[in-house]
Design a protein around this motif. Structure first.
Motif, short mmCIF file in Angstrom:
data_model
loop_
_atom_site.label_atom_id
_atom_site.label_comp_id
_atom_site.label_asym_id
_atom_site.label_seq_id
_atom_site.Cartn_x
_atom_site.Cartn_y
_atom_site.Cartn_z
N SER A 171 1.21 10.65 4.37
CA SER A 171 1.17 11.60 2.75
C SER A 171 2.69 12.28 3.14
N LYS A 172 1.58 13.36 3.83
CA LYS A 172 2.81 14.50 3.76
C LYS A 172 3.98 13.81 4.32
N ILE A 173 4.32 12.88 5.30
CA ILE A 173 6.09 12.97 5.73
C ILE A 173 6.45 11.78 4.40
N ALA A 174 5.76 10.81 3.92
CA ALA A 174 6.52 10.84 2.43
C ALA A 174 7.25 11.03 1.80
N GLU A 175 6.34 12.04 1.22
CA GLU A 175 6.66 13.09 0.42
C GLU A 175 8.02 14.26 1.02
N GLU A 176 8.20 14.32 2.17
CA GLU A 176 9.76 14.71 2.04
C GLU A 176 10.08 13.80 2.40
N VAL A 177 10.25 12.61 2.55
CA VAL A 177 11.32 11.59 2.54
C VAL A 177 11.55 11.90 1.31
N GLU A 178 10.76 11.12 0.67
CA GLU A 178 10.66 10.99 -1.08
C GLU A 178 11.78 12.41 -1.52
N ASN A 179 11.31 13.03 -1.30
CA ASN A 179 11.83 14.65 -1.49
C ASN A 179 13.88 14.96 -1.18
N ASP A 180 14.06 14.66 0.12
CA ASP A 180 14.89 14.93 0.32
C ASP A 180 16.81 14.38 0.43
N GLU A 181 17.13 15.73 0.02
CA GLU A 181 18.07 15.69 -1.14
C GLU A 181 19.41 15.12 0.52
N PHE A 191 0.39 -1.28 -0.11
CA PHE A 191 0.03 0.16 -0.14
C PHE A 191 1.17 1.00 -0.03
N SER A 192 0.56 1.91 -0.60
CA SER A 192 1.59 3.63 -1.00
C SER A 192 1.01 4.05 0.75
N ALA A 193 2.12 5.31 0.53
CA ALA A 193 1.49 6.18 2.05
C ALA A 193 0.75 7.31 1.53
N HIS A 194 1.01 7.34 0.43
CA HIS A 194 -0.47 8.35 -0.72
C HIS A 194 -1.64 7.80 -0.13
N ASN A 195 -2.27 6.36 0.05
CA ASN A 195 -3.78 5.60 -0.27
C ASN A 195 -4.38 5.90 1.37
N ASP A 196 -5.23 6.39 0.80
CA ASP A 196 -6.25 7.04 3.04
C ASP A 196 -6.73 6.00 2.68
N LEU A 197 -7.28 4.62 1.96
CA LEU A 197 -8.04 3.40 2.46
C LEU A 197 -9.94 4.31 2.33
N LYS A 198 -10.00 5.25 1.46
CA LYS A 198 -11.57 6.01 1.41
C LYS A 198 -11.51 6.37 2.68
N THR A 199 -11.58 6.52 3.75
CA THR A 199 -11.22 7.36 5.29
C THR A 199 -11.82 8.49 4.75
N GLY A 200 -11.34 9.54 3.61
CA GLY A 200 -12.42 11.28 3.81
C GLY A 200 -14.03 10.33 2.91
N PHE A 201 -14.09 9.76 2.43
CA PHE A 201 -14.93 9.10 1.78
C PHE A 201 -16.27 8.76 2.65
N PHE A 202 -15.10 7.77 3.52
CA PHE A 202 -16.81 7.32 5.34
C PHE A 202 -16.86 8.56 5.79
N CYS A 203 -16.23 9.50 5.74
CA CYS A 203 -16.27 10.47 7.02
C CYS A 203 -17.53 11.16 6.32
N LYS A 204 -17.06 11.47 5.21
CA LYS A 204 -18.72 12.42 4.44
C LYS A 204 -19.75 11.75 4.65
N PHE A 205 -19.39 9.85 4.08
CA PHE A 205 -21.22 9.89 4.76
C PHE A 205 -22.25 9.64 6.05
N PHE A 206 -20.81 9.02 7.13
CA PHE A 206 -20.99 8.73 7.78
C PHE A 206 -21.71 10.46 8.92
N LEU A 207 -20.84 11.53 8.61
CA LEU A 207 -21.38 12.52 9.27
C LEU A 207 -22.62 12.83 8.69
#
Length: 99
Positions: free
Chosen positions: A77-87, A7-23
């Protein structure tokens, strides 16, 4: 043979969708509950209105938990992107430096 799933670090497992749906579902049921308590347009019994209130609490709680996970996945995801781009973390072979 079992296939490994990465699983990619950028995969949120659809939690944003379920958050909106349940609320949204919880808010709709909350409005239904409040209208039924105030005006009694459907003439539901106390048992049914109690069940509606229980589902309101359940769905809003699940929505808040999903929101928490969505925020945590966004931070990951933000941390993973920073690590990928850290020179400074690049291999010495890529930069041409000798050990």
């Amino acid at each position: 043979m079992v296939k490994k799933h990465f699983f990619s670090a950028h995969n949120d497992l659809k939690t944003g969708f379920f958050c909106k749906f349940f609320l949204i579902l919880g808010c709709i049921l909350l409005i239904l509950y409040v209208v039924e308590i105030m005006v009694h347009p459907l003439n539901l019994s106390n048992d049914v209105t109690g069940s509606i209130l229980a589902f309101v609490i359940l769905f809003i709680g699940l929505g808040l938990i999903s929101y928490f996970f969505a925020c945590q996945f966004a931070k990951l995801s933000k941390i993973a992107e920073e690590v990928e781009n850290d020179e400074s973390l690049m291999d010495t072979e890529e930069t041409g430096a000798k050990p």
